[in-house]
Enzyme design. Structure first.
Site, PDB file in Angstrom:
ATOM      1  CG  PHE A 121      -1.834   1.206   1.395  1.00 53.40           C
ATOM      2  CD1 PHE A 121      -3.011   1.199   0.493  1.00 53.40           C
ATOM      3  CD2 PHE A 121      -1.339   2.220   2.029  1.00 53.40           C
ATOM      4  CE1 PHE A 121      -3.776   2.254   0.551  1.00 53.40           C
ATOM      5  CE2 PHE A 121      -2.285   3.447   1.911  1.00 53.40           C
ATOM      6  CZ  PHE A 121      -3.587   3.345   1.085  1.00 53.40           C
ATOM      7  CG  ASP A 160       5.684   3.910   1.767  1.00 55.79           C
ATOM      8  OD1 ASP A 160       5.682   4.408   3.035  1.00 55.79           O
ATOM      9  OD2 ASP A 160       4.500   3.779   1.024  1.00 55.79           O
ATOM     10  CE  LYS A 189      -0.583   5.609   7.863  1.00 59.30           C
ATOM     11  NZ  LYS A 189      -0.485   5.141   6.683  1.00 59.30           N
TER      12      LYS A 189
HETATM   13  C1  LIG Z   1      -0.647   5.526   5.253  1.00 61.52           C
HETATM   14  C2  LIG Z   1       0.500   5.033   4.381  1.00 61.52           C
HETATM   15  C3  LIG Z   1       0.578   5.617   3.061  1.00 61.52           C
HETATM   16  C4  LIG Z   1      -0.382   6.818   2.504  1.00 61.52           C
HETATM   17  O1  LIG Z   1      -0.245   7.938   3.568  1.00 61.52           O
HETATM   18  P1  LIG Z   1      -1.400   8.783   3.469  1.00 61.52           P
HETATM   19  O2  LIG Z   1      -0.969  10.151   4.309  1.00 61.52           O
HETATM   20  O3  LIG Z   1      -2.803   8.226   3.861  1.00 61.52           O
HETATM   21  O4  LIG Z   1      -1.685   9.604   2.138  1.00 61.52           O
HETATM   22  C5  LIG Z   1       1.416   5.281   2.211  1.00 61.52           C
HETATM   23  N1  LIG Z   1       2.307   4.282   2.532  1.00 61.52           N
HETATM   24  C6  LIG Z   1       2.035   3.479   3.538  1.00 61.52           C
HETATM   25  C7  LIG Z   1       3.226   2.533   3.728  1.00 61.52           C
HETATM   26  C8  LIG Z   1       1.254   3.673   4.478  1.00 61.52           C
HETATM   27  O5  LIG Z   1       1.094   3.125   5.736  1.00 61.52           O
END
Ligand SMILES: *Cc1c(COP(=O)(O)O)cnc(C)c1O
Length: 394
Positions: free
Chosen positions: A137, A221, A250
């Site tokens: 994701f 990521d 986050k």
């Molecule tokens: C939450 C998340 C995203 C997206 O972040 P948003 O602030 O919701 O756009 C992307 N990559 C990972 C691994 C995530 O946990």
């Protein structure tokens, strides 16, 4: 207009866009690891806004920093530098080890940090492929969505950004996919939204070797895993590798929206003036918040606490001895409880009734991402409530 949770639910569904499901309840206040809903019911928060509330709720250090900054100067545009922005960039370069040859781009969210990463990859080979992982994701905007390894999320919005290829998370698949025609590989060190799924041993190391050999960027990521969550500052530091870029969001803002792309070494020279930008990114309010959060994590040893409390939690969950618990995944305070039956939704619903917030990223996984400040009392209360929630579904 203080209403009941039921009234807010109906006002929510009458006003909010249809992409959202009905809310679980309406929260009005938080303190430390606790939150309260509009009916006055208290919850123990072991989701932390999905790995966001690193310092818990209403932490005095964050409250003070944000209040002071908004009363000083909150926004200026990127025609100007501000002290909190420069300080945060320096802090991230120090904590990541990217150092003097590293660079930082500030965004407002995780998906925006990943959009910057997609553009960085294009700058490393405009017509080449980007490799991403199945079941990953990376966000909801078109570039980040193109990276996301879930067809159900992608398909309703195709055509997406082209030249992205998804592979399984195995070293064999990596070796088969890499080549001169690859600009970047994008990897979540632990797949959070998939249910907190660890990579196979040696996967990141092999990805580093292969990307170096073929001149592709290794982009990690760390939006969910970064900022101390897994018991190290950034998950790649556990593997003894240095990536070309990481994305963050986050936990780094502790609840104030902020994101970042951090580059290492040669990747830091790929963008030239005007090739990317944002109005809000790096504004003094958001960067002051992130400085306060990261500063407090450092000052109070919360990375170490994440490692320690993570181990304590795992031992305590194992000691429940529930036949529903198949395995524990993840690192530090990012924990996936793998269940032996597809009852995760029932467990989280029962937990909520009992006053415990956790979540079910899929039908057989419970995700725990509590604030990094948790201690003995929060763990004891969690175990009591989680035991009851499991028993209801066993
Ligand atoms: C939450 C998340 C995203 C997206 O972040 P948003 O602030 O919701 O756009 C992307 N990559 C990972 C691994 C995530 O946990």
């Amino acid at each position: 207009m203080n209403d009941s949770t039921a009234a807010y639910k109906s006002r929510f569904t009458s006003t909010m866009m249809g992409n959202w499901s009905a809310p679980l309840t309406t929260l009005v206040r938080g303190e430390g690891c606790q939150v309260w809903d509009a009916d006055g019911k208290r919850y123990l928060d072991f989701l932390g806004g999905i790995a966001v509330n690193a310092l818990g709720h209403a932490h005095p250090v964050l409250v003070e920093a944000v209040s002071r900054q908004v009363a000083t100067i909150a926004h200026v545009s990127n025609y100007f530098a501000t002290p909190p922005q420069v300080e945060l960039a320096e802090r991230l370069l120090r904590l990541t080890g990217a150092g003097d040859s590293g660079r930082v781009y500030f965004a407002n969210s995780g998906t925006e940090a990943n959009e910057a990463a997609v553009k960085l990859a294009r700058r490393n080979g405009q017509h080449k492929k980007i490799i991403a992982l199945n079941n990953s994701f990376h966000g909801r905007t078109m570039g980040a969505l193109a990276l996301t390894g879930k067809t159900a999320l992608r398909e309703p919005f195709e055509p997406l950004v082209p030249n992205v290829v998804h592979i399984d998370s195995t070293i064999e698949a990596l070796e088969a996919a890499i080549g001169d025609d690859v600009s970047a590989i994008v990897i979540e060190p632990i797949k959070g939204e998939a249910g907190v799924i660890d990579l196979p041993a040696g996967f990141l190391k092999r990805a580093r070797e292969l990307t170096t050999e073929f001149g592709a960027l290794l982009i990690l990521d760390e939006i969910q895993t970064g900022a101390g969550r897994t018991g190290v500052w950034f998950a790649y530091q556990r593997e003894g590798i240095v990536p070309d870029a990481i994305t963050l969001a986050k936990g780094m803002g502790g609840g104030i929206p902020v994101g970042a792309l951090v580059t290492f070494g040669a990747a830091s020279g790929l963008f030239t003036p005007g090739q990317h930008g944002t109005t809000f990114g790096g504004n003094p309010l958001a960067t002051a918040a992130a400085n306060a959060v990261l500063g407090e994590i450092e000052a109070s040893g919360l990375v170490e606490n994440a490692a320690l409390r993570g181990a304590q939690l795992r031992a305590a969950i194992t000691a429940i001895g529930s036949p529903l618990v198949a395995e524990l995944r993840g690192e530090g305070l990012l924990i996936g409880v793998g269940l032996t039956a597809p009852v995760a939704a029932a467990v989280t619903a029962r937990a909520l009734e009992l006053g415990l917030i956790v979540n079910a990223p899929n039908e057989s996984s419970i995700r725990l991402a509590p604030p990094l400040i948790i201690g003995d009392s929060e763990i004891a209360e969690f175990i009591t409530l989680f035991t009851q929630a499991l028993e209801a579904s066993a």
